[in-house]
Write a protein that holds these residues in place. Sequence first.
Motif, PDB file in Angstrom:
ATOM      1  N   ARG A 193       0.810  -1.218   0.000  1.00  9.15           N
ATOM      2  CA  ARG A 193       0.000   0.000   0.000  1.00  9.15           C
ATOM      3  C   ARG A 193       0.842   1.265   0.000  1.00  9.15           C
ATOM      4  NH1 ARG A 193      -4.497  -1.495   4.693  1.00  9.15           N
ATOM      5  NH2 ARG A 193      -5.300  -3.409   3.713  1.00  9.15           N
ATOM      6  N   LEU A 194       2.148   1.123   0.130  1.00 14.03           N
ATOM      7  CA  LEU A 194       3.032   2.273   0.232  1.00 14.03           C
ATOM      8  C   LEU A 194       3.637   2.633  -1.118  1.00 14.03           C
ATOM      9  CD1 LEU A 194       5.015   1.305   3.481  1.00 14.03           C
ATOM     10  CD2 LEU A 194       2.906   2.642   3.303  1.00 14.03           C
ATOM     11  N   THR A 195       3.802   3.932  -1.355  1.00 17.71           N
ATOM     12  CA  THR A 195       4.527   4.376  -2.547  1.00 17.71           C
ATOM     13  C   THR A 195       6.012   4.070  -2.344  1.00 17.71           C
ATOM     14  OG1 THR A 195       4.972   6.584  -1.679  1.00 17.71           O
ATOM     15  CG2 THR A 195       2.861   6.250  -2.842  1.00 17.71           C
ATOM     16  N   PRO A 196       6.790   3.990  -3.418  1.00 14.85           N
ATOM     17  CA  PRO A 196       8.229   3.705  -3.256  1.00 14.85           C
ATOM     18  C   PRO A 196       8.932   4.688  -2.330  1.00 14.85           C
ATOM     19  CG  PRO A 196       7.583   3.438  -5.544  1.00 14.85           C
ATOM     20  CD  PRO A 196       6.391   4.006  -4.830  1.00 14.85           C
ATOM     21  N   MET A 251      11.291   5.514   3.181  1.00 17.27           N
ATOM     22  CA  MET A 251      11.322   6.214   4.460  1.00 17.27           C
ATOM     23  C   MET A 251      11.060   5.247   5.612  1.00 17.27           C
ATOM     24  SD  MET A 251       8.828   9.262   5.825  1.00 17.27           S
ATOM     25  CE  MET A 251       7.437   8.129   5.977  1.00 17.27           C
ATOM     26  N   VAL A 252      10.085   4.361   5.444  1.00 20.66           N
ATOM     27  CA  VAL A 252       9.752   3.392   6.496  1.00 20.66           C
ATOM     28  C   VAL A 252      10.919   2.453   6.746  1.00 20.66           C
ATOM     29  CG1 VAL A 252       8.255   1.435   7.071  1.00 20.66           C
ATOM     30  CG2 VAL A 252       7.263   3.524   6.118  1.00 20.66           C
ATOM     31  N   ASP A 253      11.626   2.044   5.685  1.00 26.57           N
ATOM     32  CA  ASP A 253      12.793   1.178   5.852  1.00 26.57           C
ATOM     33  C   ASP A 253      13.884   1.866   6.670  1.00 26.57           C
ATOM     34  OD1 ASP A 253      11.654  -0.863   4.460  1.00 26.57           O
ATOM     35  OD2 ASP A 253      12.707  -0.467   2.571  1.00 26.57           O
ATOM     36  N   GLU A 254      14.001   3.179   6.545  1.00 26.79           N
ATOM     37  CA  GLU A 254      15.038   3.919   7.272  1.00 26.79           C
ATOM     38  C   GLU A 254      14.630   4.229   8.709  1.00 26.79           C
ATOM     39  OE1 GLU A 254      16.715   7.329   5.257  1.00 26.79           O
ATOM     40  OE2 GLU A 254      16.052   6.539   3.320  1.00 26.79           O
ATOM     41  N   THR A 255      13.354   4.108   9.034  1.00 21.84           N
ATOM     42  CA  THR A 255      12.843   4.511  10.343  1.00 21.84           C
ATOM     43  C   THR A 255      13.125   3.444  11.392  1.00 21.84           C
ATOM     44  OG1 THR A 255      11.073   5.795   9.316  1.00 21.84           O
ATOM     45  CG2 THR A 255      10.788   5.194  11.636  1.00 21.84           C
ATOM     46  N   VAL A 256      13.762   3.854  12.490  1.00 23.80           N
ATOM     47  CA  VAL A 256      14.033   2.923  13.591  1.00 23.80           C
ATOM     48  C   VAL A 256      13.425   3.410  14.910  1.00 23.80           C
ATOM     49  CG1 VAL A 256      16.172   2.112  12.538  1.00 23.80           C
ATOM     50  CG2 VAL A 256      16.256   4.004  14.170  1.00 23.80           C
ATOM     51  N   ARG A 257      12.961   4.657  14.939  1.00 21.94           N
ATOM     52  CA  ARG A 257      12.387   5.213  16.161  1.00 21.94           C
ATOM     53  C   ARG A 257      11.309   6.213  15.799  1.00 21.94           C
ATOM     54  NH1 ARG A 257      13.199   9.527  19.774  1.00 21.94           N
ATOM     55  NH2 ARG A 257      14.827  10.504  18.505  1.00 21.94           N
ATOM     56  N   LEU A 258      10.282   6.305  16.652  1.00 23.78           N
ATOM     57  CA  LEU A 258       9.241   7.304  16.414  1.00 23.78           C
ATOM     58  C   LEU A 258       8.881   8.009  17.712  1.00 23.78           C
ATOM     59  CD1 LEU A 258       6.092   6.373  17.394  1.00 23.78           C
ATOM     60  CD2 LEU A 258       6.496   4.673  15.625  1.00 23.78           C
TER      61      LEU A 258
END
Length: 260
Positions: free
Chosen positions: A54-57, A62-69
């Motif tokens: 469901r995600l655009t490339p 960005m999600v792959d790079e995210t480790v903390r929120l």
Amino acid sequence: MASCQPHPLQKTAAALPDKPGVYRFFDRGDVLLYVGKAGSLRKRVRSYFGSRSRLTPRIAMMVDETVRLETTITPTADDALLLENDQIKALRPRYNILFRDDSTYPYLKISAHRYARLAFYRGKPDAGCFGPFPNSRAVKESIRLLQRAFRLRTCSDAMLANRSRPCMLYQIGRCSAPCVGLIDEPEYGKDVAAARAFMRGSSSQVSADLAAQMEQASAARDYERAARLRDSINALAEVRRRSAVSGGAADADFIGAHCA
């Protein structure tokens, strides 16, 4: 990250509150990647860490790079929009840079005319603009309340120059009628300066000044002026009540304590 594996933050996202707010994504170097707003933090943030199809490339990267929120709960979704805007402009996260444009937000503008005008404005903000506001209705309501407080004009410059008698706004106490000289330029300038000070964050000082003037008018038995000043103070209190998120540029530290 393999597409078949759940994202490490999936459980964290599922535990977020079902409340409006702002969320921030960080990479391994603790660099801010993205700031977003949500009517429901839980639903919005979970949508990033579910099915990748469901995600655009760009978003998937960005999600792959995210480790903390991080998240910040706000009273309303409108407040979340304003806080998101402030943080994007101040922090300029990488994935927001090409995503936002100040011209999408409405502003309240006080013109530079010698008899300054209160007006709705949408576009690139300049020194006379205050905001942004969550929607056009909020701007128009603030203009209405500021008219009650400071009685500044909202008519066009052409109308100001060509009127021969006051309009209805003067009759209902929402304009001081500079168009026909019922207030002189220095006195009108004081009202403009107070309005600008209020919009820049000096609300307490402006209200205190108005309260002092009201007491002086009452002591002098100028009850009509005292009543008008009272209405101005009430109008300013209403503007403050409607703005739960500060748009000021100053830094501030907030400390919370909980006793078990």
